[in-house]
Design an enzyme around this catalytic site. Structure first.
Site, PDB file in Angstrom:
ATOM      1  N   PRO A 194      -1.638 -13.153  -0.350  1.00 27.03           N
ATOM      2  CG  PRO A 194      -1.106 -11.881  -2.373  1.00 27.03           C
ATOM      3  CD  PRO A 194      -1.102 -11.900  -0.634  1.00 27.03           C
ATOM      4  CG  HIS A 380      -0.476  10.098  12.319  1.00 32.26           C
ATOM      5  ND1 HIS A 380      -1.511  10.427  11.566  1.00 32.26           N
ATOM      6  CD2 HIS A 380       0.113  11.359  12.653  1.00 32.26           C
ATOM      7  CE1 HIS A 380      -1.770  11.791  11.593  1.00 32.26           C
ATOM      8  NE2 HIS A 380      -0.753  12.188  12.151  1.00 32.26           N
ATOM      9  CD  GLU A 460       4.291  -1.485  11.211  1.00 29.77           C
ATOM     10  OE1 GLU A 460       3.415  -0.474  11.450  1.00 29.77           O
ATOM     11  OE2 GLU A 460       5.236  -1.643  10.961  1.00 29.77           O
ATOM     12  CD  GLU A 478       6.312  -2.662   7.085  1.00 26.83           C
ATOM     13  OE1 GLU A 478       7.422  -2.702   7.210  1.00 26.83           O
ATOM     14  OE2 GLU A 478       5.404  -2.527   7.906  1.00 26.83           O
ATOM     15  CD  GLU A 484      10.872  -2.864   8.080  1.00 27.65           C
ATOM     16  OE1 GLU A 484      11.331  -2.629   7.012  1.00 27.65           O
ATOM     17  OE2 GLU A 484       9.594  -3.375   8.364  1.00 27.65           O
TER      18      GLU A 484
END
Lengths: 692, 692
Positions: A194, A380, A460, A478, A484
């Site tokens: 957006p 994972h 990601e 995310e 982080e």
């Protein structure tokens, strides 16, 4: 009803200075504020949008180009149109609100060719009170062979140069993880969605897409200053999308609000997604978790064994004990599996998703957790090698399911454009995080997980486009600069970051931002080992402690992490109480106030409960917010447990100054909330007694 | 010799943090200042560049990806290398200097695969004293089928975030026609080349390409701040380049100089092009021309007959008379042919290139011109419809040849990405101005023209990459914001524009900027007809009169237009004398001083003569330049005819204040040149007598 929102006829608009009679169709929002006009002026499909009698999107092209046949570009005319309207309410299994109203008028315009071979496409527009969505629908026709390769989508968004934009760049290495820029729209280069705009009258627009399925993600390419064109992410074979007729594209969305906060109260993206396809999803859990994660980001521990391994059986048990004691449902463990040693960033093929490091006993850990009413949250990390991941996916999910895992965090750490796969001919391909290959991959993972009653939290990721409605086990993701970056980002997230996110990234859907860092000291401690150097010693979350709490309400996610080390929480159990109390699933939500990049206040009512929660955050500026409590039940009085910045609080000089106190309040009152520089406030409202 | 510039061996560089022993090859420039290092670190091909012991390009990737087979991306090692060196001088038929020295060391590095199917590529580096060029060379090998589709070129240029950049955006509607931006390299988005950088030590770099043949043009895409990736223009079929093995790519060039002016004295781009392929090119004419052109831009006349037609027989004869009287070799006539009426911008198919408007008699005009020793300069505006143009090309050129025309200006007015062609299946395709299709198209036109002894001056072209060496009839081109923006541009070219062009656009090659506008009044005159409204009344060239003269020396082109209306020249014959005198072909050229965006001084010696010419321009700042005349022949004394800003000159308030005077000078002297705000100086040096 029809007469109210549809007018047909011939009219002159001058998209490209051609001066022929064009056919037009006009549709308005249920409340009459938004007027969308579709035209075939000059043989081109185009639309424009007016809001309260001002143009907010100037005439903008529509169309598609194909690799192997004639495109929908020129020589088009409106052959017909259909209108409908809908007003229905549907229920979310989890979300910001239980019930969502879908109230819109719909216009489907059929464009057909006037020259070249016969071809036809429909553009379907839905106009809500809170914005517009449209998509292309292309049916089977003589034009196409077996497959259809889309080489370009011509959709434009002409918002003008003068409006203010908040945006992040597209096409660069760091995917969506950028500090937002604020600039005139005329200065915006290629940008992700957006993307949010504000005009002189305070009207806010946000452009995005909904229901991105089997298509490439759209970013915006600057064509002229203030005029953007859909830029579909490229597939590695050079086309944008490979599909077959019939097909529909994702919805292109323009959320429109007279003020900033209105954007936050819009359900347009969800309303343009398909209903739940998974059936009973009562197994999807919402709640809070802790995990072995922040310790790696601050370099106390390492993912692999080339430092001090974090994911040991013993360490995990310590987190499980903490989770059990404080009511967290899960413990995330990163770095439990083989592949993390050395240069994993470019070597995703090294990862095993079933083989744990010898110092991590999966069976023992998960058994121990379950005995305490806690579950392991799986992890994972693919490092972007999706061929390696997909080859192990079913086994990996089976293993987790067998061990009671109900939620897996996936990761795709790789430069943008560097997702790797091996194609059927054994050739290594490089894909974009938001290209069709990844759009398809993510849905494959989500569906495989659903078969095993496992939910997916993608890091990601491809951007959210509301698919949680259709696949409620795609629980969060995310897709922006998260916590982080405060550990090692250069620079860390600035104070205004979380006052921009609600109006940009969060419009797409839930984000696993991982709030709740209580250690707000600069990262000056000596390295725990010489080969584990800390990052920039100035790094730290640039917030007060109260603001960390407020983020649990401000940044919606159905699962929320308490991201800090247990030790740091144990030092401040008074403030920690808010994290323990705050739910992550809601009956209702509302933004009360806000300006993009300055401040925002949200309130939410616990799903299945009577408590309300409030979160307010500010940027680097101190400010006092006046909060009318009219959202509370007028029949009740409440005890407000208030966590707000103390009188000396300042994110930089005094982040820990927090005032925690109770106060009796009721719906008629106005609360004054003083927020420190990069401060915040978090409040729990608990009904005290039923009045009268 | 070899020992001087080549070192092989294993060394550690850390392009991507991998820590394995990599093979390296190092090559240095003949003067030892530039050191280029090639590596296979981590299985990736990479290079870096040092200049005088400082890194100017950090380790940067090399490689290619293909649609149908394995790429040159990973799993590569250096299998061997070869070195050579060259020092030769070649002669230009026309140019900035007659003799060009090509002095370089060459390193060809062969990369072969260490995994996957066998594949090999050579990267050939040439290191000159003034920079670096390299290209990929891919031979026939088992890897490829009949054709090779390149989907990406991985070449990076890591110049760092801190250097200052001068650049224009790529990928937008206006092709190369933008005002240059100055910003830290970290703020540069996607940009065209040449792009020029300056570091803290004053070292200047300019990135571009040479010998763009049968390949797509390269722009720079920001991958990380300060790190750019080659972005090859997309073909409409979705791949970047379609070719077959063996193939070579264009040279990627990095010009390097310790100061700004050194860039202007570099012949690197030409040296990386192939020698003349046309044989005897004595028919290529260099000189000056006038034309029916500015009248349209200021809306005194129109191209078509939907206003006041400019290109009439009578009006053309008037220009021919003027040209003959003042020694111009040609008269350009735009708007002579059918197709200009109405919306020609989107209707290139309407253009006939052989049929003139009834009020323009081609035979009569060209006959009249020839009788006066003048030639018509032809004009072909395609409006970007290259299928229409190519279908008429041979007839159109034949017609011109039959009428004595020796030079044709071509035009491709169309939004970027909107060049239209009909493919062999009858499908309309949209191409980029710098895509492979257009690269091929332009060369086709140039070759067809050469067969008829016609030279081509391309407007809205693909950028220049030095192909004039190979095809000397590709005589000049546009490809930047030219004079016409001063008529209607919004805004017009700012004062600094022509102090940036020499260090950016002009590094690519000659530009038909069309200097010499003498009417420097704001464009306030009433419209000549109601339907021919003038543009912004504030528009005008933002220069003094003397600066307009200086541009003939500063902005090199072998053909130069005297762009203004004859009437305006007739009012100022004193200043006009410089335009009449100044040659356009040179024995020698040199930049004497300059800073990008501030000022620049060039001197040039007439081809086959003894006269020198000087041009100096400044930006909005007044300044006095000290010019050492050591470039003059020490054995001679000269009469300098000086055209410089008068004491009260200022581009805005007093643009006409010009001082024209003669002065005797000699090589030992230093000349003080006062330049007004956006002023300039033009000087002709004529030998007076041979001293001693």
């Amino acid at each position: 009803m029809l007469a109210r929102f549809i007018f047909s006829g011939a009219a002159l608009i001058s998209l490209f200075a051609a001066q022929s009679l064009a056919a037009e169709r006009i549709i308005v929002s249920p409340d009459g504020d938004i007027v969308l006009t579709v035209s075939d002026d000059g043989g081109r499909a185009a639309y424009k949008v007016d809001f309260r009698d001002s143009q907010v999107v100037a005439p903008s092209r529509l169309g598609l180009l194909f690799k192997d046949t004639h495109g929908f570009d020129r020589g088009l005319e409106i052959a017909g149109s259909e209108t409908t309207s809908a007003d229905e309410t549907w229920e979310q299994p989890w979300g910001e609100r239980r019930f969502v109203r879908d109230h819109h008028n719909e216009l489907a315009v059929e464009f057909v060719s006037t020259d070249g071979p016969q071809r036809r496409m429909t553009v379907r527009f839905r106009v809500f009170d809170d914005g517009v969505g449209f998509r292309y629908e292309v049916d089977k026709q003589k034009l196409f062979g077996k497959s259809v390769s889309i080489t370009d989508e011509l959709t434009q968004f002409a918002v003008g140069t003068g409006v203010t934009a908040w945006w992040i760049p597209s096409g660069e290495f760091n995917r969506y993880e950028y500090i937002y820029e604020q600039s005139p729209a005329g200065d915006v280069q290629d940008a992700h969605t957006p993307i949010t705009f504000k005009n002189e009258d305070g009207v806010h627009l946000s452009i995005h897409e909904a229901a991105l399925v089997d298509y490439s993600g759209m970013s915006l390419q600057r064509q002229r200053p203030g005029t953007f064109k859909a830029s579909l992410s490229l597939r590695s074979d050079g086309v944008r999308v490979k599909t077959s007729a019939p097909f529909v594209t994702p919805w292109r969305t323009i959320q429109i609000s007279p003020d900033a906060k209105g954007l936050l109260n819009s359900d347009l993206i969800l309303n343009l997604n398909e209903p739940n396809k998974l059936g009973d999803v009562s197994w999807v859990e919402t709640d809070k978790y802790v995990g072995i994660w922040w310790a790696m980001h601050i370099r106390d521990r390492t993912w692999g064994r080339d430092g001090i391994h974090g994911a040991t059986t013993e360490e995990t048990k310590r987190y499980i004990d903490f989770a059990a004691e404080h009511g967290f449902i899960g413990v995330l463990v990163e770095g439990w599996n083989i592949g993390w040693d050395g240069d994993w960033f470019n070597n995703g093929a090294l990862f095993s998703f079933t083989e744990s490091y010898p110092d991590f006993d999966l069976k023992e850990v998960t058994g121990y957790a379950l005995s305490k009413g806690v579950r392991l949250i799986g992890h994972h990390e693919t490092s972007g090698d999706i061929t390696n991941y997909e080859s192990q996916l079913e086994d990996a999910l089976d293993l987790y399911k067998a061990n009671g895992v109900r939620m897996v965090k996936t990761g795709y750490v790789a430069d943008a454009g560097q997702i790797e796969r091996i194609d059927k001919n054994g050739i290594k391909r490089y894909e974009w995080h938001d290209g069709q290959t990844m759009v398809d991959h993510h849905l494959r993972v989500v569906k495989e997980a659903a078969k095993r009653n496992i939910s997916i939290n993608t890091h990601e990721p491809v951007k959210d486009t509301g698919l949680r409605r259709t696949y409620p086990n795609w629980i969060t993701r995310e897709g922006a600069r998260g916590q982080e970056f405060n550990a090692w980002g250069s620079p860390p997230n600035p104070p205004e970051h979380t006052t921009i996110l609600p109006f940009t990234r969060m419009l797409a859907g839930p984000m696993d931002f991982t709030p709740g860092i209580f250690d707000l000291e600069p990262n000056k401690r000596p390295p725990v080992r010489e080969d584990m150097q800390r990052s920039d010693p100035r790094n730290r979350p640039q917030t007060t402690l109260a603001k960390q709490l407020a983020l649990y309400v401000v940044l919606y996610s159905p699962i929320q992490m308490a991201a800090d080390l247990p030790d740091n929480y144990e030092k401040r159990m008074d403030a920690f109480q808010f994290i323990k109390d705050v739910p992550t699933d809601w009956e209702e939500s509302a933004a009360l106030n806000g300006e993009v990049g300055d401040f925002v206040t949200l309130v939410r009512k616990a799903r299945g409960g009577e408590d309300w929660y409030l979160g307010a955050v500010t940027d680097e500026d101190t400010r006092t917010l006046e909060i009318s409590l009219e959202f509370l039940d007028a029949d009740k009085s409440y005890v407000a447990t208030i966590y707000c910045d103390g009188p000396d609080a300042h994110w930089k000089s005094n982040p820990y100054d927090i005032k925690i106190y109770e106060r009796e309040v009721s719906a008629g009152e106005t609360l004054r909330l003083p927020l420190a520089a990069s401060g915040g406030a978090a409040i729990r409202f608990t009904p005290k007694a039923t009045a009268q």
